[in-house]
Design an enzyme around this catalytic site. Structure first.
Site, PDB file in Angstrom:
ATOM      1  N   GLU A  45       0.875  -1.168   0.000  1.00 33.34           N
ATOM      2  CA  GLU A  45       0.000   0.000   0.000  1.00 33.34           C
ATOM      3  C   GLU A  45       0.920   1.229   0.000  1.00 33.34           C
ATOM      4  O   GLU A  45       1.786   1.339   0.865  1.00 33.34           O
ATOM      5  CB  GLU A  45      -0.896   0.006   1.241  1.00 33.34           C
ATOM      6  CG  GLU A  45      -1.931   1.105   1.131  1.00 33.34           C
ATOM      7  CD  GLU A  45      -2.848   1.227   2.342  1.00 33.34           C
ATOM      8  OE1 GLU A  45      -2.798   0.366   3.231  1.00 33.34           O
ATOM      9  OE2 GLU A  45      -3.604   2.210   2.348  1.00 33.34           O
ATOM     10  N   ARG A 281       5.089 -13.139   9.662  1.00 32.39           N
ATOM     11  CA  ARG A 281       5.802 -11.925   9.297  1.00 32.39           C
ATOM     12  C   ARG A 281       7.161 -11.878   9.983  1.00 32.39           C
ATOM     13  O   ARG A 281       7.390 -12.555  10.982  1.00 32.39           O
ATOM     14  CB  ARG A 281       4.970 -10.689   9.618  1.00 32.39           C
ATOM     15  CG  ARG A 281       4.647 -10.472  11.083  1.00 32.39           C
ATOM     16  CD  ARG A 281       4.002  -9.093  11.298  1.00 32.39           C
ATOM     17  NE  ARG A 281       2.927  -8.802  10.352  1.00 32.39           N
ATOM     18  CZ  ARG A 281       2.840  -7.672   9.642  1.00 32.39           C
ATOM     19  NH1 ARG A 281       3.751  -6.742   9.752  1.00 32.39           N
ATOM     20  NH2 ARG A 281       1.838  -7.477   8.839  1.00 32.39           N
ATOM     21  N   LYS A 291       4.141   0.762   9.992  1.00 33.15           N
ATOM     22  CA  LYS A 291       4.316   1.982   9.206  1.00 33.15           C
ATOM     23  C   LYS A 291       3.866   3.207   9.982  1.00 33.15           C
ATOM     24  O   LYS A 291       4.423   4.285   9.840  1.00 33.15           O
ATOM     25  CB  LYS A 291       3.545   1.879   7.887  1.00 33.15           C
ATOM     26  CG  LYS A 291       4.306   1.106   6.835  1.00 33.15           C
ATOM     27  CD  LYS A 291       3.681   1.295   5.468  1.00 33.15           C
ATOM     28  CE  LYS A 291       2.960   0.043   5.049  1.00 33.15           C
ATOM     29  NZ  LYS A 291       2.398   0.085   3.721  1.00 33.15           N
TER      30      LYS A 291
HETATM   31  P1  ATP Z   1       0.952  -1.736   8.175  1.00 25.16           P
HETATM   32  O1  ATP Z   1       2.264  -1.443   8.805  1.00 25.16           O
HETATM   33  O2  ATP Z   1       0.126  -0.500   7.999  1.00 25.16           O
HETATM   34  O3  ATP Z   1       0.231  -2.901   8.768  1.00 25.16           O
HETATM   35  P2  ATP Z   1       1.709  -3.427   6.019  1.00 25.16           P
HETATM   36  O4  ATP Z   1       3.038  -3.707   6.618  1.00 25.16           O
HETATM   37  O5  ATP Z   1       0.686  -4.473   5.998  1.00 25.16           O
HETATM   38  O6  ATP Z   1       1.149  -2.113   6.666  1.00 25.16           O
HETATM   39  P3  ATP Z   1       1.507  -3.330   3.146  1.00 25.16           P
HETATM   40  O7  ATP Z   1       2.046  -2.303   2.233  1.00 25.16           O
HETATM   41  O8  ATP Z   1       0.074  -3.588   3.138  1.00 25.16           O
HETATM   42  O9  ATP Z   1       1.978  -2.870   4.564  1.00 25.16           O
HETATM   43  O10 ATP Z   1       2.311  -4.675   2.961  1.00 25.16           O
HETATM   44  C1  ATP Z   1       2.558  -5.254   1.709  1.00 25.16           C
HETATM   45  C2  ATP Z   1       2.862  -6.717   1.872  1.00 25.16           C
HETATM   46  O11 ATP Z   1       3.997  -6.891   2.694  1.00 25.16           O
HETATM   47  C3  ATP Z   1       1.726  -7.475   2.522  1.00 25.16           C
HETATM   48  O12 ATP Z   1       1.439  -8.629   1.748  1.00 25.16           O
HETATM   49  C4  ATP Z   1       2.229  -7.834   3.879  1.00 25.16           C
HETATM   50  O13 ATP Z   1       1.738  -9.077   4.272  1.00 25.16           O
HETATM   51  C5  ATP Z   1       3.747  -7.868   3.677  1.00 25.16           C
HETATM   52  N1  ATP Z   1       4.430  -7.518   4.912  1.00 25.16           N
HETATM   53  C6  ATP Z   1       4.268  -6.391   5.633  1.00 25.16           C
HETATM   54  N2  ATP Z   1       5.003  -6.424   6.760  1.00 25.16           N
HETATM   55  C7  ATP Z   1       5.678  -7.597   6.739  1.00 25.16           C
HETATM   56  C8  ATP Z   1       6.613  -8.231   7.628  1.00 25.16           C
HETATM   57  N3  ATP Z   1       7.006  -7.651   8.766  1.00 25.16           N
HETATM   58  N4  ATP Z   1       7.091  -9.453   7.290  1.00 25.16           N
HETATM   59  C9  ATP Z   1       6.708 -10.033   6.144  1.00 25.16           C
HETATM   60  N5  ATP Z   1       5.834  -9.503   5.281  1.00 25.16           N
HETATM   61  C10 ATP Z   1       5.316  -8.297   5.559  1.00 25.16           C
HETATM   62 MG    MG Z   2      -1.322  -4.036   4.835  1.00 27.04          MG
END
Ligand code: ATP
Ligand code: MG
Length: 576
Positions: A45, A281, A291
Site C-alpha cells: 500500500e 511476518r 508503518k
Molecule cells: P501496516 O504497517 O500499515 O500494517 P503493512 O506492513 O501491511 O502495513 P503493506 O504495504 O500492506 O503494509 O504490505 C505489503 C505486503 O507486505 C503485505 O502482503 C504484507 O503481508 C507484507 N508484509 C508487511 N510487513 C511484513 C513483515 N514484517 N514481514 C513479512 N511480510 C510483511
Molecule cells: Mg497491509
C-alpha cells in the site's frame, strides 16, 4: 492432504523440497492448476516506505515466481485514499529494483480496477449477495457479536434488490456522509469466524484519491478488492502474512462469486482460481516495523527522515550501507514458516558483515587518536608501504600508504598496566604496525593528570613492510595513519535505534521512551589520504574498526562523510 498439515521441520521445510509455500505451489503446478505459469504478486500500500519486513515478502513473492519460471506483479494496493501518495509509490518501486527484483511490464494499481469493482458490487447486489447497511460503526460492531454466539442481523439485511441498488448508486453519487451507510456481503451472521459475518465491502470516504482524483467517494475494502485484483490479473498464488489467515474464507468467497459471474481469467485452457496462503511476518528485535510508528518517528523528527540510516526501511538500510545482497541472503536464511517469532537484529548485522567482508576494500583510519613517535626514524623523511585492499578479494588490488616519523594510533591500543594477553602497545612490548614495520614501545609522555600524550619507541629497521626479519613471533598488529598525511573526516557512528529488544512489549510505556540515546554519535576519523577520494556510496572497512559507507547524499567528491554500517566483532572487549 492440505499442505499446511504437512509435517514440517523446525525451518518449516521438509528436506530438499523447499519451504511449505514452495511445496504448495509445486503441487499446483503438478496438478496443472496454473495453466502453465505461476503468477504471484507483491501488493504494497503506497502509504509509507517499505521496510525489511516487506523485503521478506518481496523475496518470497518474487523468489517463488523466479523459482517456478513465472512472473511476479507489482501492485499498488491503493484502495484507501487517505494516506497514499505518488512519493511513496515511486520510492517503493525504486527500493524493489534496488533489492534486485523486477516486475517487467506487470505493474498494476488497484485503483485502475475501481470501475470493475463497482460493477462487481452491483452484480453482488443483484444476485442477492450484498446489501446496503445503515448501522453506525458501533452498532455494526455490536450486531456482529462475538465468535461464540451468533451475531444479530442488520435491519436492512433483507431489503429488496431495487432498494439496495438505489441506495448503493446514491452512495456512489455522494448523497451520504462518511460512515452513514456501507455495502455489506450477505454471508452468514452465525459464522464462528466473525470476518465472515456479513463483512463490509464498500465504505463512504469523501477524500480525493492520489490517482483516481475525485471520481469516487466510496472505496472498496481490502478483503473485497484484493481477491478481485488477484483474479483479474491472473495471479495463481497470493502469499501474505498470517494475520490474513482468518480472512481467507472471505477471499475464497469473493473468488467463488467471480467464478459465478464468469470473470476468472483463462490461461492454457485453465480457469485461474487464485489461492491465498499465509506465512509469519518478520519481526526484528531493537526496532519497530509498523508503518504508523515509523511515520511517527519521521514526523516527530526522532530520526532524520525515512532514509535515516537507523530506520528499518530499505532506503534507510541502503543509506546506512547495507548491501542489497546481504538483505536478500538474510531473508533467505531466516526461512519461511508459520511460526510467530522474533528474529534477532544481530542475524541481519551478521549477514551484512559477511557480505562486506568479501566486498569492502580496507583502509586505515584512527578514531580516537594518540600520537606515536618513532624515535629512530629520520625527522623529515617519508616513505610508502603497500596495503592490500582486500585480502578476501585479490582483484581489489593494492595501494600505497604514506608513512613518517609521527603516526596516529588508537588510544585503546595502548595500556599502561596490561594483562599478559594484551598483544598491543605497552612499554617494553613489540607490535606490528600494519603493512609498515615492527615497533617496540620504550616510553610514554603523559600530562599532569596522567592522560597519555605520546607513545615513543623504535622500529626494527629490518622489518620494513611488516615482516619479521628473524622469524620472531609478534602477535599483535595495530593500525595507524601518518600524522602529517592524515585527512580528518566526519563519521556518524550509528547504532541500534532502540535500546531494548522489543520497544512495544511494555504496554504501560510509550515506545519512544526506549529510543537508544546513543544511536547516533558524531565523531571524526583520521584516515589515510586515499579515503578522501572515495565516491559517495562507497562501502569500506576501516581495519579493526568496522564497516563504513560514504554517505550517498551528504558526501561531496573529495570530502566524504562516513556512516558506520556495522562494527567488527572486537574479541578483546568480549573477553573482558
Ligand atoms: P501496516 O504497517 O500499515 O500494517 P503493512 O506492513 O501491511 O502495513 P503493506 O504495504 O500492506 O503494509 O504490505 C505489503 C505486503 O507486505 C503485505 O502482503 C504484507 O503481508 C507484507 N508484509 C508487511 N510487513 C511484513 C513483515 N514484517 N514481514 C513479512 N511480510 C510483511
Ligand atoms: Mg497491509
Amino acid at each position: 492432504m492440505d499442505i499446511n498439515e504437512l509435517n514440517l521441520n523446525d525451518k518449516g521445510t521438509t528436506e530438499n523440497t523447499g519451504h511449505f509455500l514452495q511445496q504448495w505451489i509445486a503441487a499446483d503446478v503438478e496438478a496443472g492448476k496454473t495453466g502453465g505459469k505461476v503468477v504471484t504478486r507483491f501488493p504494497p500500500e503506497p502509504n509509507g516506505y517499505i521496510h525489511i519486513g516487506h523485503a521478506k515478502a518481496i523475496c518470497v513473492d518474487f523468489g517463488m515466481a523466479e523459482h517456478f519460471g513465472g512472473e511476479c506483479h507489482l501492485r499498488m494496493d491503493d484502495t484507501n485514499p487517505s494516506k497514499e501518495s505518488d512519493e511513496y509509490a515511486d520510492n517503493i518501486k525504486h527500493d524493489i529494483h534496488w533489492l534486485g527484483f523486477d516486475w517487467g511490464e506487470h505493474f498494476y494499481s488497484a485503483a485502475d480496477l475501481f470501475d470493475t469493482m463497482y460493477e462487481i458490487a452491483e452484480k453482488l447486489i443483484i444476485a442477492g449477495h450484498a446489501y446496503v447497511c445503515k448501522l453506525s460503526q458501533e452498532e455494526w460492531k455490536a450486531y456482529r457479536g462475538i465468535p461464540t454466539e451468533p451475531g444479530k442481523e442488520s435491519p436492512t439485511r433483507n431489503a429488496s434488490v431495487e432498494e439496495n441498488l438505489d441506495l448503493f448508486r446514491r452512495m456512489k453519487a455522494g448523497e451520504f456522509a462518511d460512515g452513514e451507510m456501507c455495502l455489506r456481503a450477505k454471508i452468514d451472521m452465525a459464522s464462528p469466524n466473525i470476518h465472515f459475518r456479513d463483512p463490509v465491502l464498500y465504505r463512504i470516504i469523501h477524500v480525493e484519491h492520489y490517482h483516481a482524483g475525485n471520481k469516487w467517494c466510496i472505496y472498496p475494502m481490502y478483503d473485497f478488492a484484493h481477491p478481485i485484483e488477484d483474479a483479474l490479473e491472473g495471479v495463481t498464488h497470493s502469499m501474505c502474512t498470517l494475520e490474513f489467515e482468518v480472512h481467507r474464507p472471505l477471499y475464497d468467497w469473493v473468488i467463488d462469486r467471480l467464478e459465478e459471474f464468469g470473470m476468472l481469467v483463462e490461461r492454457g485452457g485453465v480457469k485461474i482460481r487464485p489461492q491465498q496462503r499465509e506465512f509469519s511476518r518478520l519481526n526484528l528485535t531493537y526496532t519497530v516495523m509498523s508503518k504508523r510508528k515509523l511515520l511517527q518517528l519521521v514526523q516527530e523528527k526522532r530520526v532524520n527522515g525515512w532514509d535515516d540510516p537507523r530506520m528499518p526501511t530499505i532506503c534507510g538500510m541502503r543509506r546506512r550501507g547495507y548491501p542489497a545482497t546481504a538483505i536478500r541472503k538474510f531473508c533467505e536464511g531466516i526461512g519461511v514458516t508459520k511460526y510467530i517469532s522474533n528474529t534477532d537484529m544481530s542475524i541481519l548485522e551478521q549477514a551484512v558483515r559477511e557480505e562486506l567482508n568479501k566486498t569492502a576494500p580496507r583502509y586505515l583510519g584512527v578514531f580516537d587518536p594518540v600520537k606515536l613517535v618513532i624515535d629512530n626514524y629520520p625527522e623529515n623523511e617519508e616513505e610508502f608501504f603497500t596495503g592490500i585492499n582486500n585480502p578476501e578479494d585479490p582483484s581489489a588490488g593494492e595501494r600505497q600508504i604514506p608513512f613518517s616519523k609521527e603516526l596516529w594510533v588508537e588510544r585503546a591500543d595502548f595500556m599502561k598496566n596490561p594483562p599478559k594477553k594484551f598483544y598491543r602497545l605497552a612499554i617494553g612490548r613489540e607490535v606490528r604496525l600494519r603493512y609498515a614495520c615492527l615497533f617496540t614501545c620504550t616510553h610514554i609522555v603523559e600530562d599532569e593528570n596522567g592522560k597519555l600524550l605520546e607513545i615513543h619507541g623504535t622500529m626494527d629497521l629490518k622489518s620494513r613492510g611488516g615482516t619479521s626479519p628473524d622469524g620472531r613471533v609478534v602477535r599483535g598488529t595495530i593500525h595507524w595513519v601518518s600524522a602529517k598525511h592524515a585527512v580528518e573526516l566526519p563519521v556518524r557512528l550509528y547504532d541500534r535505534l532502540f535500546s531494548v529488544e522489543d520497544p512495544l512489549a511494555d504496554s504501560e510505556k510509550d515506545f519512544l521512551e526506549f529510543l537508544n540515546p546513543d544511536s547516533l554519535i558524531n565523531a571524526t576519523v583520521l584516515a589515510e589520504p586515499a579515503v578522501a577520494d572515495l565516491a559517495p556510496g562507497a562501502q569500506i572497512q576501516f581495519e579493526r574498526m568496522g564497516y563504513f559507507c560514504a554517505d550517498a547524499i551528504d558526501s561531496k567528491q573529495g570530502a566524504p562523510i562516513f556512516n558506520r554500517i556495522a562494527t567488527l566483532r572486537d574479541s578483546w572487549s568480549k573477553k573482558q
